[in-house]
Motif scaffolding. Structure first.
Motif, PDB file in Angstrom:
ATOM      1  N   GLY A  42      20.015   8.423 -15.613  1.00 24.77           N
ATOM      2  CA  GLY A  42      19.228   7.302 -16.125  1.00 24.77           C
ATOM      3  C   GLY A  42      19.155   6.142 -15.151  1.00 24.77           C
ATOM      4  N   THR A  43      20.287   5.795 -14.544  1.00 21.01           N
ATOM      5  CA  THR A  43      20.305   4.711 -13.571  1.00 21.01           C
ATOM      6  C   THR A  43      19.504   5.082 -12.330  1.00 21.01           C
ATOM      7  N   THR A  44      19.571   6.347 -11.929  1.00 19.74           N
ATOM      8  CA  THR A  44      18.745   6.809 -10.810  1.00 19.74           C
ATOM      9  C   THR A  44      17.265   6.656 -11.129  1.00 19.74           C
ATOM     10  N   GLY A  45      16.889   6.991 -12.357  1.00 21.93           N
ATOM     11  CA  GLY A  45      15.499   6.816 -12.762  1.00 21.93           C
ATOM     12  C   GLY A  45      15.061   5.363 -12.700  1.00 21.93           C
ATOM     13  N   LEU A  46      15.924   4.459 -13.150  1.00 20.35           N
ATOM     14  CA  LEU A  46      15.606   3.028 -13.082  1.00 20.35           C
ATOM     15  C   LEU A  46      15.436   2.582 -11.631  1.00 20.35           C
ATOM     16  N   LEU A  47      16.330   3.019 -10.753  1.00 17.07           N
ATOM     17  CA  LEU A  47      16.246   2.619  -9.344  1.00 17.07           C
ATOM     18  C   LEU A  47      15.007   3.199  -8.674  1.00 17.07           C
ATOM     19  N   LEU A  48      14.634   4.426  -9.031  1.00 17.79           N
ATOM     20  CA  LEU A  48      13.418   5.018  -8.472  1.00 17.79           C
ATOM     21  C   LEU A  48      12.183   4.270  -8.958  1.00 17.79           C
ATOM     22  N   TRP A  49      12.215   3.797 -10.209  1.00 23.69           N
ATOM     23  CA  TRP A  49      11.106   2.985 -10.721  1.00 23.69           C
ATOM     24  C   TRP A  49      11.020   1.672  -9.947  1.00 23.69           C
ATOM     25  N   LEU A  50      12.177   1.062  -9.695  1.00 26.00           N
ATOM     26  CA  LEU A  50      12.199  -0.173  -8.914  1.00 26.00           C
ATOM     27  C   LEU A  50      11.709   0.070  -7.487  1.00 26.00           C
ATOM     28  N   LEU A  51      12.028   1.228  -6.947  1.00 26.34           N
ATOM     29  CA  LEU A  51      11.640   1.545  -5.578  1.00 26.34           C
ATOM     30  C   LEU A  51      10.152   1.830  -5.449  1.00 26.34           C
ATOM     31  N   GLY A  52       9.552   2.358  -6.521  1.00 27.51           N
ATOM     32  CA  GLY A  52       8.159   2.763  -6.449  1.00 27.51           C
ATOM     33  C   GLY A  52       7.225   1.944  -7.317  1.00 27.51           C
ATOM     34  N   PRO A  53       6.791   2.499  -8.453  1.00 20.61           N
ATOM     35  CA  PRO A  53       5.731   1.858  -9.244  1.00 20.61           C
ATOM     36  C   PRO A  53       6.102   0.508  -9.839  1.00 20.61           C
ATOM     37  N   GLY A  54       7.361   0.272 -10.108  1.00 23.24           N
ATOM     38  CA  GLY A  54       7.735  -0.993 -10.734  1.00 23.24           C
ATOM     39  C   GLY A  54       7.462  -2.211  -9.889  1.00 23.24           C
ATOM     40  N   ALA A  55       7.423  -2.033  -8.575  1.00 23.99           N
ATOM     41  CA  ALA A  55       7.237  -3.175  -7.673  1.00 23.99           C
ATOM     42  C   ALA A  55       5.783  -3.560  -7.468  1.00 23.99           C
ATOM     43  N   ASP A  56       4.848  -2.761  -7.950  1.00 22.36           N
ATOM     44  CA  ASP A  56       3.437  -2.959  -7.599  1.00 22.36           C
ATOM     45  C   ASP A  56       2.903  -4.324  -8.019  1.00 22.36           C
ATOM     46  N   THR A  57       3.118  -4.696  -9.280  1.00 21.48           N
ATOM     47  CA  THR A  57       2.559  -5.956  -9.779  1.00 21.48           C
ATOM     48  C   THR A  57       3.181  -7.156  -9.080  1.00 21.48           C
ATOM     49  N   ALA A  58       4.517  -7.137  -8.937  1.00 18.38           N
ATOM     50  CA  ALA A  58       5.188  -8.251  -8.272  1.00 18.38           C
ATOM     51  C   ALA A  58       4.769  -8.332  -6.805  1.00 18.38           C
ATOM     52  N   GLN A  59       4.638  -7.192  -6.150  1.00 18.77           N
ATOM     53  CA  GLN A  59       4.210  -7.187  -4.757  1.00 18.77           C
ATOM     54  C   GLN A  59       2.797  -7.739  -4.613  1.00 18.77           C
ATOM     55  N   HIS A  60       1.931  -7.414  -5.555  1.00 20.38           N
ATOM     56  CA  HIS A  60       0.562  -7.940  -5.531  1.00 20.38           C
ATOM     57  C   HIS A  60       0.556  -9.452  -5.699  1.00 20.38           C
ATOM     58  N   ALA A  61       1.405  -9.962  -6.608  1.00 17.56           N
ATOM     59  CA  ALA A  61       1.475 -11.415  -6.804  1.00 17.56           C
ATOM     60  C   ALA A  61       1.960 -12.107  -5.541  1.00 17.56           C
ATOM     61  N   LEU A  62       2.938 -11.507  -4.857  1.00 14.17           N
ATOM     62  CA  LEU A  62       3.444 -12.100  -3.613  1.00 14.17           C
ATOM     63  C   LEU A  62       2.380 -12.091  -2.523  1.00 14.17           C
ATOM     64  N   GLU A  63       1.714 -10.985  -2.335  1.00 13.55           N
ATOM     65  CA  GLU A  63       0.723 -10.874  -1.264  1.00 13.55           C
ATOM     66  C   GLU A  63      -0.492 -11.761  -1.514  1.00 13.55           C
ATOM     67  N   THR A  64      -0.817 -11.998  -2.797  1.00 16.25           N
ATOM     68  CA  THR A  64      -2.024 -12.765  -3.118  1.00 16.25           C
ATOM     69  C   THR A  64      -1.781 -14.261  -3.104  1.00 16.25           C
ATOM     70  N   TYR A  65      -0.659 -14.707  -3.675  1.00 15.85           N
ATOM     71  CA  TYR A  65      -0.430 -16.140  -3.827  1.00 15.85           C
ATOM     72  C   TYR A  65       0.834 -16.647  -3.133  1.00 15.85           C
ATOM     73  N   GLY A  66       1.594 -15.783  -2.508  1.00 18.68           N
ATOM     74  CA  GLY A  66       2.794 -16.215  -1.810  1.00 18.68           C
ATOM     75  C   GLY A  66       3.987 -16.333  -2.732  1.00 18.68           C
ATOM     76  N   TYR A  67       5.072 -16.872  -2.192  1.00 23.74           N
ATOM     77  CA  TYR A  67       6.306 -16.987  -2.949  1.00 23.74           C
ATOM     78  C   TYR A  67       6.112 -17.846  -4.192  1.00 23.74           C
ATOM     79  N   SER A  68       5.341 -18.892  -4.084  1.00 22.15           N
ATOM     80  CA  SER A  68       5.076 -19.736  -5.246  1.00 22.15           C
ATOM     81  C   SER A  68       4.347 -18.957  -6.325  1.00 22.15           C
ATOM     82  N   GLY A  69       3.432 -18.078  -5.915  1.00 25.78           N
ATOM     83  CA  GLY A  69       2.747 -17.239  -6.887  1.00 25.78           C
ATOM     84  C   GLY A  69       3.688 -16.253  -7.550  1.00 25.78           C
TER      85      GLY A  69
END
Length: 310
Positions: A42-69
């Protein structure tokens, strides 16, 4: 058949080689084994989610508006930052659970029920019994927590830039490493020592949990342990990238598109800078934890010798 042959047959039948004793321990505690495997999966599944699809939205917010975004982002971005720390919380809870298991079902329950006396009469010495009782769960602990720690490092390397600066990223960074594997081993040793000393399941559970809580509290507030306020600063830097590929300081535009256009920004990036103190502090803490583990194991064998001699 001769009398000598008949005398040897029962002895051979009751002898239990180390491999057979290992199978006995695995069979006796198969429920705990399945729970541990489910936790690792279960913990491996959570870490794999964090490593892959889970980061997409947060990464998009960072790339679009920066750290403040990233700070202002809602929904999945906030969820990602929270989930990043949940895996570390699960590892801490697992260490508590290991201490409880060692004190209760692994040791005290057999002593309380008297079944260990039968084992000791079947050519299995008390020392060998305890050695196998410690070695089998220790092997699963090292393999499981080792794999999770390595995977967690991969997640940190890939997406630590999505964490808001503060105490939490610093505490996580300085806690992930060999000490993450050594801590549950100390829980196993403490629980075993208490189980041998108390010899009653419920009191052993209570004392084991309390003992490991004291260890956890001490680690959080005393050097060299990696408590929340004991680490050096972990520096980070943010920057923006213009349409020409040049790096400039993050102007803090938030979601102001006019500000972003005025600075000719096409994306943002961010990173945590590695600390030169990481390995020295990790190895020191790991050494202290392993030394305490060895001391608890030595005391456990001492208690066992006195119990077996009675």
């Amino acid at each position: 058949m001769s009398t000598a042959t008949l005398d040897k047959a029962p002895t051979a039948a009751v002898r239990r080689p180390p491999r057979g004793l290992v199978r006995t321990v695995l069979r006796l505690h198969r429920s705990a084994l399945w729970i541990w495997l489910a936790f690792v999966a279960g913990t491996t599944g959570l870490l794999l989610w964090l490593l892959g699809p889970g980061a997409d939205t947060a990464q998009h917010a960072l790339e679009t508006y920066g750290y403040s975004g990233l700070i202002m982002a809602t929904g999945s971005a906030d969820e990602y930052s929270d989930q990043f720390y949940n895996a570390d919380t699960l590892l801490t809870v697992a260490s508590f659970a290991i201490a409880l298991f060692a004190g209760g079902p692994l040791i005290a329950r057999e002593l309380e029920s008297g079944t260990v006396q039968l084992t000791w009469t079947q050519s299995v010495s008390p020392a060998r019994w305890l050695a196998v009782k410690l070695a089998v769960p220790a092997a699963f602990i090292v393999v499981g927590t080792g794999l999770l720690t390595l995977l967690y490092h991969q997640v940190w390397s890939a997406h630590s830039n999505l964490l808001i600066a503060g105490i939490e990223p610093r505490a996580l960074y300085f806690s992930l490493g060999p000490a993450t594997v050594a801590a549950p081993l100390l829980g196993l040793a403490l629980g075993t020592l208490i189980g041998l000393a108390v010899r009653r399941t419920l009191p052993a559970l209570a004392f084991s949990g309390f003992a490991y809580f004291l260890v956890y509290a001490f680690r959080g507030n005393h050097w060299p342990f990696q408590g929340r306020y004991q680490q050096p600063e972990l520096h980070s830097r943010s920057w923006a990238i213009t349409s020409t590929g040049a790096r400039i300081s993050d102007p803090g535009c938030y979601d102001d598109k006019a500000c972003i256009a005025r600075h000719d920004i096409v994306s943002f990036s961010r990173e945590y800078l590695p600390s030169s103190d990481y390995w020295s502090r990790q190895l020191l803490e790991t050494g202290v934890l392993l030394a305490l583990t060895a001391l608890a194991v030595a005391l456990a064998f001492g208690v066992l010798r006195r119990r077996a001699a009675v």
